[in-house]
Design a protein around this motif. Sequence first.
Motif, PDB file in Angstrom:
ATOM      1  N   TYR A   1     -40.666  46.542  28.470  1.00 34.33           N
ATOM      2  CA  TYR A   1     -40.100  46.475  29.824  1.00 34.33           C
ATOM      3  C   TYR A   1     -40.439  47.743  30.582  1.00 34.33           C
TER       4      TYR A   1
ATOM      5  N   ALA B   1     -44.573  34.058  39.966  1.00 36.07           N
ATOM      6  CA  ALA B   1     -44.565  35.437  39.485  1.00 36.07           C
ATOM      7  C   ALA B   1     -45.985  35.957  39.504  1.00 36.07           C
TER       8      ALA B   1
ATOM      9  N   THR C   1     -39.440  44.185  36.653  1.00 33.18           N
ATOM     10  CA  THR C   1     -39.861  43.351  37.776  1.00 33.18           C
ATOM     11  C   THR C   1     -38.708  43.169  38.744  1.00 33.18           C
ATOM     12  N   LYS C   2     -39.037  42.640  39.908  1.00 31.14           N
ATOM     13  CA  LYS C   2     -38.003  42.415  40.927  1.00 31.14           C
ATOM     14  C   LYS C   2     -38.240  41.060  41.573  1.00 31.14           C
TER      15      LYS C   2
ATOM     16  N   LEU D   1     -43.591  48.040  32.428  1.00 30.52           N
ATOM     17  CA  LEU D   1     -43.733  47.360  33.719  1.00 30.52           C
ATOM     18  C   LEU D   1     -43.177  48.257  34.813  1.00 30.52           C
ATOM     19  N   GLY D   2     -43.771  48.233  35.969  1.00 28.87           N
ATOM     20  CA  GLY D   2     -43.200  48.942  37.108  1.00 28.87           C
ATOM     21  C   GLY D   2     -43.712  50.355  37.255  1.00 28.87           C
TER      22      GLY D   2
ATOM     23  N   ASP E   1     -40.213  49.008  45.234  1.00 30.27           N
ATOM     24  CA  ASP E   1     -39.486  49.765  44.204  1.00 30.27           C
ATOM     25  C   ASP E   1     -38.452  50.633  44.907  1.00 30.27           C
TER      26      ASP E   1
ATOM     27  N   GLU F   1     -41.466  36.813  41.838  1.00 34.08           N
ATOM     28  CA  GLU F   1     -41.183  37.913  40.912  1.00 34.08           C
ATOM     29  C   GLU F   1     -42.391  38.828  40.887  1.00 34.08           C
ATOM     30  N   VAL F   2     -42.149  40.084  41.232  1.00 33.12           N
ATOM     31  CA  VAL F   2     -43.257  41.039  41.251  1.00 33.12           C
ATOM     32  C   VAL F   2     -42.884  42.243  40.402  1.00 33.12           C
ATOM     33  N   GLU F   3     -43.899  42.885  39.888  1.00 33.88           N
ATOM     34  CA  GLU F   3     -43.641  44.129  39.175  1.00 33.88           C
ATOM     35  C   GLU F   3     -43.200  45.171  40.177  1.00 33.88           C
TER      36      GLU F   3
ATOM     37  N   THR G   1     -45.278  46.923  43.389  1.00 34.57           N
ATOM     38  CA  THR G   1     -46.220  46.046  44.076  1.00 34.57           C
ATOM     39  C   THR G   1     -46.208  46.340  45.578  1.00 34.57           C
TER      40      THR G   1
END
Lengths: 549, 934
Positions: free
Chosen positions: A364, A148, A375-376, A367-368, A437, A391-393, A396
Motif C-alpha cells: 500500500y 480505476a 489510492t483515492k 502506492l501514492g 493528494d 479510483e486513482v493513485e 495523479t
Amino acid sequence: MSKNLSELSGRKGLTDNLFEKLGTMAKGNGSPGVKEMEQLAEAFLVGKANVYGSATFYDFTRPENQGKKVYVCNGSACMCAGTQAVVEQKLKETFAEEEIGVMCCLGRCHENSAFHYQGNNYSGDDIKNIKTILDKPERRIEDYHVEAIGTPVLTEVFPGLDAFYAPLKSWLGSDSASLLEEIRTSNIRGRGGAGFPMAIKLETCRNQDSKTKFIVCNADEGDPGAYSDRYLLEQRPHSVLLGMIMAGYVTGASWGVLYIRAEYPEAIDIVEKELEKLYAAGLVGENILGTKFSFDFKVIHAQGAYICGEETALLSSIEGQRPEVRVRPPFPAQQGLFNKPTVVNNVETLAALPWILSHGGQAYAELGTERSKGTKLVSLDGHFNRPGMYEVEMGTPLRKVIDELGQGFRHEVKAMHIGGPLGGLVPVSKIDDLTVDFESFSKNGFLLGHASVVCIPQDFPLVKYIEHLFEFTAHESCGKCFPCRLGSVRGAEMLDKAQHDGYKIDRTLFDDLVETLEKGSLCALGGGLPLPVKNALQYFNEELSPYFK
Amino acid sequence: MKKAYLDKGDNTGSPIGGNGVQTETKVAYIDGQAYAIHENETILSFIRRNLGRDLVPTLCDAPNLEPFGSCRVCSVDVALQANGAVRTVASCHTPVQPGYHISPSSENVQKLRKNIIELVLTDHPLDCLTCEVNGNCELQDVAAKVGIRKVRYPEGKTHLDRQKDLSHPYMTSDLSKCINCYRCVRACDEVQGQFVLSMAGRGFDNHIIKGSDVSFFESDCVSCGACAQACPTSAISDVFESKSVVGTEVTRTVCTYCGVGCNLEVSTVDGKIKSIQAPYDAEVNGGHTCLKGRYAFGFYNHEDRIRTPFIRKNGELVEATWEEAFDFVAEKLTTIKEKHGPDSIAGISSARCTNEENYLMQKFIRAVIGTNNIDCCARVCHSPTALGMQRTFGTGAATNSIIDLKYTNAIMVIGANPTDGHPVTGAKLKQFAMSGKTSIVIDPRRTELAKYATYHLPLRPGTNVAMLNMMLYYIISDGLEDKKFIEARTEGYDEMRAEILRLNIDELESITGVDRNLVRKAAHAYATAGNAMSFHGLGVTEHSQGTFTVMLIADLAMITGNIGRRGVGVNPLRGQNNVQGAADMGCQPHQGAGYMSSYDPEMNKKYELHYGRSVPIGKGLKIPEMWDEALNGNLKALWLMGEDVVQTDPNTQRVMKALDNLDLLVIQEIFHTETTKHADVIFPASSFLEKSGTFTNGERRIQRVNAVVEPLPGTKPDGQIICEVMTHMGFPQPDYHPRWVLEEVSQIVPFFAGVKWDELGEQGKQWPVKPDGTGTEILHTEDFKRGKGKFHFEPWRESEEINANGKDYPYIITTNRELEHYNAGTMTRRTRNVQILTEDTLMIHPDDAAANGIADGDMVCVESPRGKVDIKARITDEVRPGVLSSTFHFPDIMLNNITSDVHDSEAMCPEYKVVACRIRKSKGKFKHQPATEL
C-alpha cells in the motif's frame, strides 16, 4: 455533550438504542409525539428536555418535518446543474407545497434531478416518469461509470463472500500487534478530510484499558457532490465490514457501528442485508470462526444532520444526545461512544484495510506520493462528459482526472468545488498545478477532502454560490460555538442583501467575519467555510467586487 | 520580573527564571515568561493560576462546570517556539504543553474576541441600563473589556421577541437575553443532575427549553437555582433578581436547613434580605445549594413571627414583657425545683440552634437546674448512629468527608433519600451514581438515587438487620473479608463470624423480600470495590433495631477494611443542620459536652471546674421517657428550645396529653406551632439569619454562622434568652456571643481544643481540632478512638409494632421527607416553597390502590392502633405493594397521630419507619385543624 447522558444512554447500549428509538418514533408522522418522547426519557433516566432537544435537531425528526411526503435534493451539484426547479415544479403537480421537503444531498450528483420519495432515491430522467413512481414506488439503483487507473484497492472486483473472507481466520489467529504494524507501515491516512494517520488512532484505542470499545464507521458522508462512500457501501460493502472487523481485532473492540445517512436508504438496506449474510455464515458474532474474538454490528440510521459527519457530533448522535461538537481532549480513541474508547473512521479508510492486510502494508505504501499513500476515490458530477467514480493513485495529476477520466466538461466551467462544501474553490486556471493528494491541494491553498468534484458553470454567479455555502453552514451548524452559529447567518444575510437590496458589503467587516469563522470556530464546519469563500474572493475578485465596498 | 514565592516546595504560580531557563520542572511561557505547568491543566487555568482571572475573558466558562468551548472568547495564540508560527486555540479546553509560548492578549486574539462579541450583540437586546443584571452581567463586562464601539452588521434575524417565563414561584427566564452559552444546561446536568434544561432546535434557532418545551412551573425543575446562578446574563434568573447588585451588602453564613452545611452569601439592602447565592469557593457546596438554602428565606420576616413573649394567664396566652416572662419562669422553676427536686424539670434543646446555644442550654439544665434531663432532637433521628458508632469505633460521627466521593469506587446508601433530604450531597451522590461507578441503594422505596443505582435492594421496612446480615454472610462465606485489616485493627470478629455463618439465608431472604442473588451481588460489589463509602439516614436509625443496624454497617466497613483512609468510611447523613453539634455540646442525658459520661465522677469534676457549680451524676430522661414521666406526674416542667414535638414526635395524642400534664411548659420559638398551643410561656426567638454562632455539619465541620440582619424587633437570639434566664436564676452570664461561649467550650470539649471564633475562617474546621487549630478530615486512620474496632453480631427481630398489630393492620406506612419542606415545615411553609409542594400525600402502590378502590387524588383514611388521618393518595410504583409512605410537613394532616411508641431498644429513637396500619377510601372528614396563629 454530557458525560452523564453518554453514560445513561450507554447503560442500554446499542441493542436498545435511544437515538434509534427516536428515529423509529418519527417514522409515522415525521416527528415523534411529546408523550412518546417523555416515556423514552423516563426509560433511559434522562431529561424530557434531552429527548425533545435531540428530536428538534434533525431534519427528519423535528416538528417541521411533519407532513412532508417528498424531498427534493438541494445539494450543490444539483443546484449548479440547475435541475431542481423543474423537479420541484413537477412534484407540485401532485403534492402541496408544504408536503415537499428538502434533502441535502442524495449523492446522485452524476445525473442530478434528484429527489426522495418513500424511502427511495430517484434522479436523472426519473422525474419524467413521476406518475409511475407515485403509483408504484420502486427502488432504482442508478448506473454510473466506475473505473480505476493503476492498482484498484477500493474498486477491486468482489470475489464473493467465501473468497473475500478467506483470510479472516488466519488474521484472527495472528498477533494483533503485527497487524497494527502492517497498518502503520501502509501509512494510510484518514479519508474523512483531516488525513489523520489511521494507525495512531487504532493504537491509542488499543492502549486504553477498557472492557468495552467501539469501532464506528462514519458513513454520514454529507458533503454535497461526494458519493464515494455511497459507492463503497452499496457496491463494496464487504470491504467496509471486513475493515471494521479487523479494526476491532486490532484494538480489542467488540462492537462495530455503521452510522449511515438517512439520505442513502439504498446503502442502509444493502449493508443490513449483507450483514445478515455475515451472521448466517458465522463470520461475525460470538467467537468468530471458532476464535476467541467476537464482533457484533449495529447499523444506525441517521436522521438528517450534516454535522454528524464530525466524529464527536456523530458519537453524541448515536447516544441520543444532541449532535453538538465536543471539545477535545478527550479524543474519541480515549473516551468516545458511551464514554468508552472508540475509533471513528470514514468509510473509505476502513474499506482499504482488507487490501492492506492482504497485500501488506508495504504494498500500500508503495502506492501514492511520499506522504499521501494509497489510492483515492474521486467522484465527478454531471458537468463532466463522463461523470462517475474513479479510483486513482495519490499523486495523479488533476488534469488527467478531468480530461482523461471525466473526458472533459460538457460545457464551460469556471471553477470546481473540490472536497465538499468546506473544500477549496479551484479555478480552472489552477488545474495544472494540482495533483490528487493531500499535500498538493493544501500547498496550493485548497483541500483534498473527499475529492468530490462539483463544477460551477461559467454563468453561475459566484456571489450566489458563496451565499449558498453560508446558507448551507447556517442550516447545518450545530449552533454550539458562537462564530459558526451567528457568523454563518450574518454572512448569508449580507450576501443576500447585496444581491437584492443594492446593499454593499463592508469588505473589512466581511474579512473580519471570515477570519472570525476561521480562527474562532470549534470544528471544521465554521472553520472550513472560509476556505472556499477566500478562494472565491482571491480568484474571482472582479466578479464579486460589485457587491462589496 | 515578578518576585517568586516558593511555598512548601511548590513553585506554583511563580515565574521561573528568565526566558529559556529550563529546570526539571516542565514549563510553558506566557508572553515570554516561564511558569511551571500542572498535569492535565488547560491553558486557561494555567494563565489564571499564574496571572489571575481577569487576563483572559470568558463567557461559557464557569467555576463549577466542565470546559465546553462554545463562546471561543477565551481564544489565545500559541506557538511551539518563541516567535514561531502561531495557532489560535480556545484556552478553556486546550491542554497546556511543555514549551508552549502563549500570547493571551495578542492583537490577533483581541480582534477575534471583539469580532465574536460583535456577533453576539447582533442578537442581544441593547437595554443594559434597564436590565436587572446591569453592573453584574458577564456579557456587559466582556463587551466593555474587548472594546466594542458599535455593531457593524446590517439588521438581520434576531430572537429579541422571545417571551418571558414568569410561571414559577422562584425561577424566571427571559430568553431574549440568552447568548447560548449552555451554562444553565450544563449546571442542570453537571451540578444538579436534573436534566430539566436543554437546547432545542439547531444552529441559529437553538434555544433553551425546559422539559418538553414547557414553562418552569410545568417542568420537573427542582428550583435549585444552579442555572440562574450560572447564567452570565439575566436570561435565567429568579424572582429575587439575585444577580442584581445595586445597593447590596453581602454576608457569608451557613444554611439552617440540613446537615450538609451549605455556605450561603446573603445579600441585603437597607438591612433587609434581598437574595441568596452559593459561593463558588465553599468547600462544602462549591457554588451549589438547593431551593431551601437559596430561596426559602422569606420566613424570617413573615408576619407570623412571634414578636413578644407570652404568658398563659387564666388559660389564655397573653402578651408579656421580657422582664415579666423571665421573672415568671425563674420563679416557677425555682418553686418546682424546691418542691419536686431538680429531676422534675427537663429541657429539650434544638438541633437548629448554634453549638453555643446548645452548650448554654445543657449548661443551664445541668448547672442551674441540676438535672441530667436534657435531650435534643438527635434522640428522634440519629441517636442510634451516635451510639452504634461509639460502640464499634468509639466516635459517634462520620468517619470521612463528602469530598471523599472523589476518591471512592463504590457507595452504599442505606435508608436515606439524600436527593430530597440532603439535596447538595444528594446531587453529588446522584452524579456519582450516574457516572457508572458502583452504587448500592438499600431502601424500601425506589428513591431517585435508587433509579440510578447499580443495585437497588427494596427491602421490607424493618428488616435492615436481616439485610445487612445477609451481606455479611456472603462476604464471609465467599471469602471476601479483609483479613489483614480484621487482624490488625479489630476485635470480636471470630464470634461474629460464627454467628453469621449459622444464619438461615432462606429465612432472611423471605424476611427482607429481596432476591438473595441480588444481595450477594451487592455484597460482592461493596467488598471488592477497593474503596467503598457507606451513607445512611433515618431509614437506618428510626427503627426498633436502629442502633444494631448502625453497628452492622460498621461491621461491613470493618470486615472489608473500608475505614481509616480517603474514599471509605461510615458516613451518617445527619438530619438537621446542627444535630451533630447539639450532641457534641452535650444535649443528651447520658453524656455531657464532649461526650463525657454523666455517670463518671471524674468527668463531672471537670465540668464543675468550668461551670462553677456542682453537676448531677447519673441518669437523665430521654425524650420518650420525658413523656412517660410527664404522664405519670413525675415531670413537672419542660423547657423546649425550637422543637415542635406535637407535630414531629410519634403518637401525637399521647405527646399532647403529656404536655398538658405539666405544671410549666416554656418554649423558645420563632412561630406559633402545634406545640406552642400547650405552652405556659413563649419566648420569641431569632432565626439563624439574625444571629451568630457555629453549626457543625454532618462531616464534623464547625462553620461560622454570621448574623445577616438584626434580630427582628421583639425577638432575641436563643442563646441570649438562655443567658438571661440563667442570670435571673442567680447564675449570671454575660450577653450571648459565640466568641466567649466557644472559648469556654474549647476548654471542656477535647475535640474543640483548637476552635476559636476568630480563626474558623470561611471554610470552618473539621473536628477534632487540635490545640494548634488543625482540623481532621478522616477519623480512625491509625487506631480507632476506642482502640480496636469492635465487631458485633445482632440477630434480626421483628418490630413489636408488627408483632402486636401486623395482623389487624396489614399495611406498613413508613415516613419520609420531601425536598421542598423541612421537618415540621414551620419555616418552609412560610415561603413560596408551599406553592411548589402544597400538602402531604400518601404514596401508594397501584396494586394496593386498585385493591382498595382508590384512585389518584382520592382521600384515604389511614388508621393505626393510635389513631387515624385522612390523606390524599398519590399512586406510584416508587413504593412496593404493602408499603405506604408519607410525610409530616403539614399540620393539616398530623401524620404522627398514627405513629407508634415503639423505639430503638438501645437509643430510644422512635420507630417512625414501621407503622402498622390499614387503609380505606374516605371522604376526608378527619382533617386536623391547624393553628397558624393563636
